[in-house]
Motif scaffolding. Structure first.
Motif, PDB file in Angstrom:
ATOM      1  N   LEU A  82      13.320  10.233 -12.506  1.00  0.00           N
ATOM      2  CA  LEU A  82      12.459   9.241 -11.876  1.00  0.00           C
ATOM      3  C   LEU A  82      12.966   7.838 -12.191  1.00  0.00           C
ATOM      4  O   LEU A  82      13.317   7.523 -13.330  1.00  0.00           O
ATOM      5  CB  LEU A  82      11.035   9.427 -12.381  1.00  0.00           C
ATOM      6  CG  LEU A  82       9.906   8.941 -11.507  1.00  0.00           C
ATOM      7  CD1 LEU A  82       9.961   9.557 -10.125  1.00  0.00           C
ATOM      8  CD2 LEU A  82       8.575   9.256 -12.166  1.00  0.00           C
ATOM      9  N   SER A 107      12.727   8.084  -6.444  1.00  0.00           N
ATOM     10  CA  SER A 107      11.280   7.933  -6.400  1.00  0.00           C
ATOM     11  C   SER A 107      10.730   9.249  -5.879  1.00  0.00           C
ATOM     12  O   SER A 107      11.416   9.960  -5.141  1.00  0.00           O
ATOM     13  CB  SER A 107      10.872   6.812  -5.442  1.00  0.00           C
ATOM     14  OG  SER A 107      11.306   5.579  -5.932  1.00  0.00           O
ATOM     15  N   ASP A 141       3.001   7.096  -5.078  1.00  0.00           N
ATOM     16  CA  ASP A 141       4.273   7.133  -5.792  1.00  0.00           C
ATOM     17  C   ASP A 141       4.044   7.521  -7.249  1.00  0.00           C
ATOM     18  O   ASP A 141       3.203   6.923  -7.932  1.00  0.00           O
ATOM     19  CB  ASP A 141       4.963   5.771  -5.709  1.00  0.00           C
ATOM     20  CG  ASP A 141       6.291   5.781  -6.417  1.00  0.00           C
ATOM     21  OD1 ASP A 141       7.260   6.324  -5.843  1.00  0.00           O
ATOM     22  OD2 ASP A 141       6.361   5.275  -7.561  1.00  0.00           O
ATOM     23  N   GLY A 153       6.035   7.172  -9.951  1.00  0.00           N
ATOM     24  CA  GLY A 153       6.395   6.123 -10.907  1.00  0.00           C
ATOM     25  C   GLY A 153       5.312   5.073 -11.032  1.00  0.00           C
ATOM     26  O   GLY A 153       4.947   4.654 -12.137  1.00  0.00           O
ATOM     27  N   GLU A 154       4.774   4.661  -9.902  1.00  0.00           N
ATOM     28  CA  GLU A 154       3.699   3.675  -9.902  1.00  0.00           C
ATOM     29  C   GLU A 154       2.482   4.218 -10.652  1.00  0.00           C
ATOM     30  O   GLU A 154       1.851   3.518 -11.448  1.00  0.00           O
ATOM     31  CB  GLU A 154       3.337   3.318  -8.461  1.00  0.00           C
ATOM     32  CG  GLU A 154       2.325   2.222  -8.323  1.00  0.00           C
ATOM     33  CD  GLU A 154       2.043   1.849  -6.870  1.00  0.00           C
ATOM     34  OE1 GLU A 154       1.191   0.972  -6.676  1.00  0.00           O
ATOM     35  OE2 GLU A 154       2.644   2.430  -5.945  1.00  0.00           O
ATOM     36  N   HIS A 214      13.564  -1.789  -9.221  1.00  0.00           N
ATOM     37  CA  HIS A 214      13.476  -0.738  -8.212  1.00  0.00           C
ATOM     38  C   HIS A 214      13.834  -1.340  -6.853  1.00  0.00           C
ATOM     39  O   HIS A 214      13.245  -2.344  -6.453  1.00  0.00           O
ATOM     40  CB  HIS A 214      12.071  -0.136  -8.175  1.00  0.00           C
ATOM     41  CG  HIS A 214      12.009   1.155  -7.451  1.00  0.00           C
ATOM     42  ND1 HIS A 214      12.221   1.256  -6.094  1.00  0.00           N
ATOM     43  CD2 HIS A 214      11.788   2.415  -7.893  1.00  0.00           C
ATOM     44  CE1 HIS A 214      12.120   2.512  -5.727  1.00  0.00           C
ATOM     45  NE2 HIS A 214      11.864   3.237  -6.807  1.00  0.00           N
ATOM     46  N   TYR A 236       5.632  -1.795  -8.516  1.00  0.00           N
ATOM     47  CA  TYR A 236       5.769  -1.461  -9.935  1.00  0.00           C
ATOM     48  C   TYR A 236       5.359  -2.653 -10.810  1.00  0.00           C
ATOM     49  O   TYR A 236       4.743  -2.465 -11.864  1.00  0.00           O
ATOM     50  CB  TYR A 236       7.192  -1.022 -10.249  1.00  0.00           C
ATOM     51  CG  TYR A 236       7.506   0.415  -9.856  1.00  0.00           C
ATOM     52  CD1 TYR A 236       6.795   1.077  -8.860  1.00  0.00           C
ATOM     53  CD2 TYR A 236       8.529   1.109 -10.478  1.00  0.00           C
ATOM     54  CE1 TYR A 236       7.091   2.383  -8.506  1.00  0.00           C
ATOM     55  CE2 TYR A 236       8.823   2.413 -10.141  1.00  0.00           C
ATOM     56  CZ  TYR A 236       8.111   3.052  -9.155  1.00  0.00           C
ATOM     57  OH  TYR A 236       8.398   4.343  -8.807  1.00  0.00           O
TER      58      TYR A 236
END
Length: 180
Positions: free
Chosen positions: A88, A140, A148, A150-151, A168, A175
């Motif tokens: 990720l 991602s 998302d 990661g978010e 990113h 983010y």
């Protein structure tokens, strides 16, 4: 030999060494045109590393071509299942399955289990744009609700927004907002 000739040779030698070092580094790490596709999360290795069974053969082949035959990358491919190991992008969750057991934490195991319950066996959309140092595709990923991952990890305090290797390329604003 004059000092000027020696200086010129030194500059040429240093330039050649720099070029060779750059070529070696880019053969291990290096971005590529973004590859987007769908797949199922076969395995959650930990909170930020996954094995994805890629749905479309064309997409899997794009990954294979982008790997440029680099053994460090190819070890994360399984042609039998059209699977690839992905990392990720721009997050770093605490360790849970590191080979150095002293680095594994209870928080890492908890986050890994939470992500596993959320994703393993479910469909995802991946958008990959780089190779990491260890040869994994940097991507991602979406969660089942379309958000998302990661978010979500950043918003929920499971990771900071990591920018030490760059921001990113597609979700920088999101983010940053999740970090605040």
């Amino acid at each position: 030999m004059s000092q000027r000739k020696i200086a010129n040779q030194l500059v040429l030698t240093i330039g050649a060494l720099f070029f060779a070092a750059s070529a070696c580094a880019s053969s291990i790490q290096g971005s590529f045109e973004t590859i987007t596709g769908t797949g199922s999360v076969y395995r959650v290795i930990d909170g930020d590393t996954f094995i994805i069974n890629v749905d479309e053969t064309d997409t899997y082949n794009k990954f294979s071509e982008a790997s440029q035959g680099e053994p460090r990358r190819l070890r994360y491919f399984n042609d039998n299942y059209q699977s690839i190991r992905v990392r990720l992008a721009n997050v770093d969750t605490p360790e849970s399955v590191h080979s150095d057991n002293s680095l594994n934490t209870e928080e890492g195991r908890r986050i890994s289990e939470e992500v596993k319950a959320l994703l393993e066996g479910n469909s995802t959309r991946i958008s990959c744009f780089d190779w990491g140092y260890y040869g994994r595709a940097i991507c991602s990923m979406t969660m089942p609700n379309g958000g998302d991952l990661g978010e979500w990890l950043i918003e929920n305090g499971h990771s900071d927004y990591i920018t030490r290797w760059g921001r990113h390329p597609h979700l920088d604003a999101e983010y940053q907002a999740a970090q605040d």
